[in-house]
Design a protein around this motif. Structure first.
Motif, PDB file in Angstrom:
ATOM      1  N   CYS A  50       0.845  -1.190   0.000  1.00 15.44           N
ATOM      2  CA  CYS A  50       0.000   0.000   0.000  1.00 15.44           C
ATOM      3  C   CYS A  50       0.879   1.238   0.000  1.00 15.44           C
ATOM      4  O   CYS A  50       2.020   1.206   0.470  1.00 15.44           O
ATOM      5  CB  CYS A  50      -0.894   0.002   1.243  1.00 15.44           C
ATOM      6  SG  CYS A  50      -2.114  -1.308   1.219  1.00 15.44           S
ATOM      7  N   THR A  99      -4.408   1.191  -2.377  1.00 16.36           N
ATOM      8  CA  THR A  99      -4.178  -0.260  -2.263  1.00 16.36           C
ATOM      9  C   THR A  99      -3.568  -0.760  -3.572  1.00 16.36           C
ATOM     10  O   THR A  99      -3.617  -0.073  -4.592  1.00 16.36           O
ATOM     11  CB  THR A  99      -5.503  -0.995  -1.967  1.00 16.36           C
ATOM     12  OG1 THR A  99      -6.450  -0.666  -2.975  1.00 16.36           O
ATOM     13  CG2 THR A  99      -6.044  -0.618  -0.604  1.00 16.36           C
ATOM     14  N   TYR A 158     -12.501  -5.959  -4.786  1.00 16.82           N
ATOM     15  CA  TYR A 158     -13.429  -5.665  -3.692  1.00 16.82           C
ATOM     16  C   TYR A 158     -14.827  -5.376  -4.236  1.00 16.82           C
ATOM     17  O   TYR A 158     -15.839  -5.817  -3.682  1.00 16.82           O
ATOM     18  CB  TYR A 158     -12.926  -4.489  -2.856  1.00 16.82           C
ATOM     19  CG  TYR A 158     -13.858  -4.140  -1.723  1.00 16.82           C
ATOM     20  CD1 TYR A 158     -13.963  -4.980  -0.618  1.00 16.82           C
ATOM     21  CD2 TYR A 158     -14.664  -3.004  -1.770  1.00 16.82           C
ATOM     22  CE1 TYR A 158     -14.847  -4.685   0.423  1.00 16.82           C
ATOM     23  CE2 TYR A 158     -15.542  -2.698  -0.749  1.00 16.82           C
ATOM     24  CZ  TYR A 158     -15.624  -3.540   0.345  1.00 16.82           C
ATOM     25  OH  TYR A 158     -16.507  -3.255   1.375  1.00 16.82           O
ATOM     26  N   SER A 180      -4.347 -10.597   2.909  1.00 20.89           N
ATOM     27  CA  SER A 180      -4.403  -9.130   2.998  1.00 20.89           C
ATOM     28  C   SER A 180      -5.753  -8.613   2.534  1.00 20.89           C
ATOM     29  O   SER A 180      -6.357  -7.746   3.175  1.00 20.89           O
ATOM     30  CB  SER A 180      -3.302  -8.495   2.142  1.00 20.89           C
ATOM     31  OG  SER A 180      -2.051  -8.618   2.765  1.00 20.89           O
ATOM     32  N   TYR A 186      -9.916  -6.381   4.710  1.00 21.81           N
ATOM     33  CA  TYR A 186     -10.832  -5.248   4.487  1.00 21.81           C
ATOM     34  C   TYR A 186     -12.274  -5.619   4.814  1.00 21.81           C
ATOM     35  O   TYR A 186     -12.884  -5.003   5.690  1.00 21.81           O
ATOM     36  CB  TYR A 186     -10.666  -4.706   3.060  1.00 21.81           C
ATOM     37  CG  TYR A 186      -9.282  -4.118   2.805  1.00 21.81           C
ATOM     38  CD1 TYR A 186      -9.019  -2.770   3.053  1.00 21.81           C
ATOM     39  CD2 TYR A 186      -8.236  -4.907   2.339  1.00 21.81           C
ATOM     40  CE1 TYR A 186      -7.750  -2.223   2.831  1.00 21.81           C
ATOM     41  CE2 TYR A 186      -6.964  -4.374   2.126  1.00 21.81           C
ATOM     42  CZ  TYR A 186      -6.728  -3.034   2.370  1.00 21.81           C
ATOM     43  OH  TYR A 186      -5.474  -2.510   2.169  1.00 21.81           O
ATOM     44  N   SER A 200     -14.568  -4.786   8.486  1.00 28.64           N
ATOM     45  CA  SER A 200     -15.897  -4.232   8.290  1.00 28.64           C
ATOM     46  C   SER A 200     -16.952  -5.063   8.997  1.00 28.64           C
ATOM     47  O   SER A 200     -17.871  -4.541   9.621  1.00 28.64           O
ATOM     48  CB  SER A 200     -16.245  -4.259   6.793  1.00 28.64           C
ATOM     49  OG  SER A 200     -16.108  -2.997   6.251  1.00 28.64           O
ATOM     50  N   THR A 202     -16.910   0.838   4.570  1.00 29.73           N
ATOM     51  CA  THR A 202     -16.212  -0.204   5.332  1.00 29.73           C
ATOM     52  C   THR A 202     -15.988   0.293   6.758  1.00 29.73           C
ATOM     53  O   THR A 202     -16.235   1.471   7.053  1.00 29.73           O
ATOM     54  CB  THR A 202     -14.860  -0.553   4.683  1.00 29.73           C
ATOM     55  OG1 THR A 202     -14.095   0.643   4.555  1.00 29.73           O
ATOM     56  CG2 THR A 202     -15.049  -1.183   3.304  1.00 29.73           C
ATOM     57  N   THR A 252     -13.703  -0.115  10.755  1.00 21.51           N
ATOM     58  CA  THR A 252     -12.462  -0.489  11.444  1.00 21.51           C
ATOM     59  C   THR A 252     -12.734  -0.602  12.943  1.00 21.51           C
ATOM     60  O   THR A 252     -13.792  -0.228  13.422  1.00 21.51           O
ATOM     61  CB  THR A 252     -11.349   0.575  11.286  1.00 21.51           C
ATOM     62  OG1 THR A 252     -11.642   1.681  12.158  1.00 21.51           O
ATOM     63  CG2 THR A 252     -11.226   1.055   9.852  1.00 21.51           C
ATOM     64  N   SER A 284      -5.863  -1.611  11.203  1.00 23.04           N
ATOM     65  CA  SER A 284      -5.982  -2.352   9.941  1.00 23.04           C
ATOM     66  C   SER A 284      -7.060  -1.715   9.093  1.00 23.04           C
ATOM     67  O   SER A 284      -8.177  -1.492   9.576  1.00 23.04           O
ATOM     68  CB  SER A 284      -6.334  -3.808  10.213  1.00 23.04           C
ATOM     69  OG  SER A 284      -5.304  -4.419  10.946  1.00 23.04           O
ATOM     70  N   CYS A 285      -6.723  -1.424   7.847  1.00 20.88           N
ATOM     71  CA  CYS A 285      -7.676  -0.866   6.878  1.00 20.88           C
ATOM     72  C   CYS A 285      -8.227   0.475   7.342  1.00 20.88           C
ATOM     73  O   CYS A 285      -9.360   0.843   7.006  1.00 20.88           O
ATOM     74  CB  CYS A 285      -8.821  -1.842   6.614  1.00 20.88           C
ATOM     75  SG  CYS A 285      -8.266  -3.538   6.417  1.00 20.88           S
ATOM     76  N   HIS A 292      -8.043   3.706   3.010  1.00 23.19           N
ATOM     77  CA  HIS A 292      -7.821   2.997   1.740  1.00 23.19           C
ATOM     78  C   HIS A 292      -8.735   3.583   0.689  1.00 23.19           C
ATOM     79  O   HIS A 292      -9.505   4.524   0.977  1.00 23.19           O
ATOM     80  CB  HIS A 292      -8.063   1.499   1.916  1.00 23.19           C
ATOM     81  CG  HIS A 292      -9.413   1.168   2.448  1.00 23.19           C
ATOM     82  ND1 HIS A 292     -10.533   1.113   1.656  1.00 23.19           N
ATOM     83  CD2 HIS A 292      -9.847   0.919   3.716  1.00 23.19           C
ATOM     84  CE1 HIS A 292     -11.586   0.823   2.402  1.00 23.19           C
ATOM     85  NE2 HIS A 292     -11.200   0.714   3.661  1.00 23.19           N
ATOM     86  N   SER A 346      -2.490  -5.107   3.089  1.00 24.43           N
ATOM     87  CA  SER A 346      -3.454  -4.582   4.054  1.00 24.43           C
ATOM     88  C   SER A 346      -2.837  -3.342   4.682  1.00 24.43           C
ATOM     89  O   SER A 346      -1.756  -3.410   5.263  1.00 24.43           O
ATOM     90  CB  SER A 346      -3.742  -5.645   5.114  1.00 24.43           C
ATOM     91  OG  SER A 346      -4.268  -5.044   6.277  1.00 24.43           O
TER      92      SER A 346
END
Lengths: 596, 596
Positions: free
Chosen positions: B65, B74, B82, B122, B126, B130, B159, B161, B198-199, B202, B262
């Protein structure tokens, strides 16, 4: 950024207090290696590795090596560091004075190499490979070859490589396809592709001397038809200086998990001029004469990364504040306690400490045997050392790298999430260390070597060279109030070692696959017993020092606590390996390929 | 490039033949999940993950990333993948139909997640994060919050986190410094720095919904003063669509050992507008309601990398020619034999197979309990499932990731030097898997949770929910000619489990550090016994199928051989853990900090 500091106190403990290595130098007539000189070398080595090599470890990993049109560039600073390394004479320490070396003991070279490799493993590959190349030429070259190449390799003006692996063969060198065609002038034209050639091409030295395994056109099939050739990047001119470029080139470099600052090259030889070294078809023998040294060196990689990882993990565990001790606040003035108060953090640190210090003792013990094999005046003493080395070398290579990898994984775990990111350097130790159980003969191959070739191949004789020493120690200690129980445990494992060997040996007479099925667990069992033996010896020394009233109470008490920890919490694994290997070949061979 | 193929046959074995999951769906009134639909989902999932996600696994790792001015990009293809994932409805499978979900069983979602994560871990992060965010809002949000956010999170348009960790606190969330100041309009101003998110930022979705742990100005100290807030990247406008940008930004992304595709973000909240979710000071409780699901998901990471690594290693072992079988040539027409003839290569493959299939059985067994906890009509059945889940969850998280990491290391070893270079993908599995024993509560924390909170905290009651099942199985099998001895071994370990627990419990009454000192080895012991239980059950099913005359002889014989291998060669490790934990706290706590 974490910095490696050579653990001089522990190194001296093993060298002087456990093994009296300096004493042995005098006995071998290596009078130059006086205690004062040894001290000076260790201290200067510690400074050099801390100040020059350690700072390049992470940048080297991040930058890696680059290739353009066959020209390989090493990371920023590597070339200058190599120059300083050579100028300080680190590379020529153990080489023969005849070719400009300092003639210092082989074991001292390995101990210096420990510092270099702990500070920056990728860097250490360049002089390390050169050293192996020079040793092969010293052992098998003609006087002319020695004169020509050793005078350049010793000061590091030229470097060397070993070119064994090809795309379709690694372990199975009998399949080598590289060809060497004899020419009228006595040279050979070498053609073929070699892969995974460490330091095959780089910008550190003015010439690179490749030792290449290849087959003559009429060579017998398999390993009995392999010869060894010197194939220099630049052919030496009449004055022994860099001359015409030879027809070989680095085709590409590998993208690897770790040791990224070490260039791993694909080398293409295209009618390159080569010079036979040693006898025709005896190339593998030439390579194997250096095996004990090279495999001990690779084993030490486990120690090196384990030690560097431990130093960082210990510092972090004393510094990082998280949760309270289960017994109540240990640092009530702070927001939380340092994580070293937590039992499981200690379990991880002690596992690392026990493996590292056990591995150091094993490595130096073995290095002392290398000295004996090289320098002892009596042939019997030399032969005795060779026998012990034959037995211990595969254990050093495999057990030290497996436990070293475990140590780096634990060091990373101590850091929690911070261990997974680059910043703290812990993940690099894991990535760099991961190659050690693979190369220089996979650990599976080491295990076959130990059980098949060394132990069963000698009818158990090589095993007995070691178990006898263990037995004598146990006898000596069995009545001791403090250590008697440990000696009993060790004696029991020592006896079991022999029984397991007999049992596998009997089964192997019916079915040769029994050896392969038992080998890896047998080596692991052996490794734990060897460590247990060395830990008991270390504990006895530490206790004696405390009894004598030493003021270094923390150091020696730390040794005693680690020995107890090793016996209580790590040594039980030996039994699991014993039980696994007893299951025999059917547990692995009964399943058909289609059933996987 | 290696490609992942979902192991549908083994998945169906565990789902249908071992656990009758499809049958249980009907019993829970999940009539939509018919056997036909389940089959179609598994087959389509296998295709999607093989064709769309697997090809992006290596390129994603290589590209990683990137961040510029707070904008995270990403790797190439991730955004499109996705979109396809969302359009195919993979993300909304188990969500409530009320918010656009398909209302399919929770366990089926986990099994689909296994495929997604095995093909491209990875990528799976995402939708995975979520899912956790949506589950928290579903469980604790107001109707208005659910309406607003779940309608966006379910189809994946937005999404989510989870923002827990801060630079100075990971495990110890009581130290959280992020502040939430109440505003006159009922919202909060959130300020602080969160790391390892994480995420967190993005380019895949139009909005990102952060769930943030923070403290009110007057909050009590420690974990009892933590509240949970919804802090969206863009504040929803009056129509519930993306509105004004909130004052939060991604400050940087981490350079990590693995899962490089990720984005692991540092998130800076600067008077960002947040909305309280759940009760004030009950933020940790809100988080912990999702823990069983999240920790099982993380445990499955071990299975996913282990499975992908095994597929490649098995193919390589059948293909790579090197050396001859110890019994003589197995492929005399070839230059050498495929390495799968060598006992030690089989030992490595069987270890992987045993751990992977044992882990799959454990994961699905646990997923079935999650279904029971969610869907069972009777409160008693739900409570029973919750009790079993409380016990099994830390074992899933820690044992599956430790054994998964071991599997990937073995898969790499099978490849020799080729395992260390990127080309074959084996080293990426190791790097990606390495985070699993660390995050979502380190495995050391899982062990404390198991032994301290769950087992001893329930006076052994939760342990008995499991050992009773083991006992009944052993009773049933004890007289069996083929499996009686295995049942005896299992019964002995099962009894020992109780004894070890009692012994640690007694010692812990004197010294709370005994729990911390025993925990990790206790969890490992437990993991081996749980696997042994499941392997015996799987073997009984396989034998029954063979006895019935199934034509899938290879599949079932493979199961039987793997079960025997597990009992003979891996289960002996349980004893080493038992012995290590019996050493008690003194083996870790007697050494002073200065003595390390």
């Amino acid at each position: 950024m974490p910095e490696y500091n050579a653990p001089l106190r522990d190194m001296r403990f093993v060298m002087d207090e456990l093994l009296d290595m300096t004493g042995s130098y005098a006995a071998y007539g290596l009078e130059d290696a006086t205690p004062d000189l040894v001290s000076a070398i260790l201290e200067e080595g510690a400074k050099f590795t801390n100040q020059v090599l350690s700072p390049l470890n992470r940048t080297g990993d991040e930058e890696g090596c680059h290739i353009e049109n066959g020209v390989v560039t090493t990371p920023k600073g590597f070339k200058e560091a190599y120059q300083a390394y050579c100028e300080n004479g680190w590379g020529s320490m153990t080489a023969s004075p005849e070719y400009g070396g300092q003639g210092l003991p082989s074991s001292l070279g390995l101990i210096l190499a420990e510092m270099v490799a702990s500070a920056n493993y990728s860097f250490s590959m360049y002089p390390g490979l050169s050293h192996g190349c020079a040793a092969a030429i010293a052992a098998h070259g003609t006087n002319e070859q020695k004169e020509l190449y050793l005078n350049k390799l010793t000061p590091g003006t030229w470097t060397g490589t070993m070119c064994l692996t090809e795309p379709h063969c690694g372990t199975d060198l009998g399949l080598v396809k590289t060809r060497a065609v004899p020419q009228a002038d006595g040279t050979y034209k070498v053609t073929g592709t070699k892969i995974f050639i460490s330091c095959g091409e780089h910008d550190m030295s003015e010439n690179i001397v490749h030792l290449v395994l290849a087959k003559l056109p009429d060579a017998p099939a398999g390993t009995k038809g392999i010869s060894l050739f010197i194939v220099p990047k630049f052919l030496p001119d009449a004055n022994g200086e860099v001359g015409e470029r030879n027809s070989l080139i680095c085709g590409s470099i590998e993208h690897k998990m770790g040791i990224k600052a070490s260039a791993t090259c694909v080398m293409n030889f295209d009618d390159a001029t080569g010079f036979l070294i040693g006898d025709v078809n005896k190339g593998l023998n030439c390579m194997f004469t250096m095996m004990n040294h090279a495999r001990l060196g690779t084993g030490m990689q486990g120690l090196c990364h384990g030690e560097a990882s431990y130093q960082s993990a210990l510092a972090y565990a004393k510094d990082r504040l998280q949760m309270r001790s289960l017994k109540g606040p240990a640092a009530p003035d702070k927001a939380a306690d340092p994580i070293i108060v937590h039992p499981d953090v200690r379990r991880m640190l002690l596992t690392m400490k026990a493996f590292n210090e056990g591995n150091r003792a094993l490595a130096y013990h073995t290095a002392k045997l290398l000295d004996q094999a090289h320098y002892a005046a009596e042939e019997e003493a030399r032969a005795d050392a060779e026998a012990q080395l034959a037995f211990l070398t595969p254990i050093c290579k495999a057990f030290m790298t497996d436990t070293g990898l475990e140590a780096t994984l634990l060091g990373q775990q101590v850091f929690g999430g911070h261990g997974f990111i680059r910043e703290w350097g812990q993940e690099q130790h894991v990535r760099d260390c991961r190659i050690a159980p693979i190369y220089e003969g996979t650990n599976g191959i080491q295990a076959l070597d130990l059980l098949g070739r060394k132990v069963l191949g000698s009818q158990g004789k090589l095993l007995k060279t070691f178990t006898k020493q263990v037995h004598l120690l146990c006898k000596e200690v069995e009545g001791d109030a403090k250590f008697g129980d440990y000696a009993k445990k060790l004696a029991q494992l020592n006896a079991q070692w022999g029984e397991l060997t007999t049992s596998v040996g009997m089964k192997a007479m019916q079915n040769p696959e029994e050896v392969g099925a038992a080998a890896v667990d047998y080596l692991a069992f052996s490794g734990y017993v060897v460590h247990a033996y060395l830990w008991l010896k270390m504990a006895l020394v530490a206790q004696a020092k405390l009894d004598e009233g030493s003021t270094e109470v923390d150091f020696y008490k730390g040794k005693l606590a680690t020995q107890a920890f090793f016996y209580q919490r790590l040594l039980p694994r030996a039994q699991a390996h014993a039980e696994a290997l007893t299951a025999g070949a059917s547990s692995l061979m009964d399943i058909a390929v289609e059933q996987f």
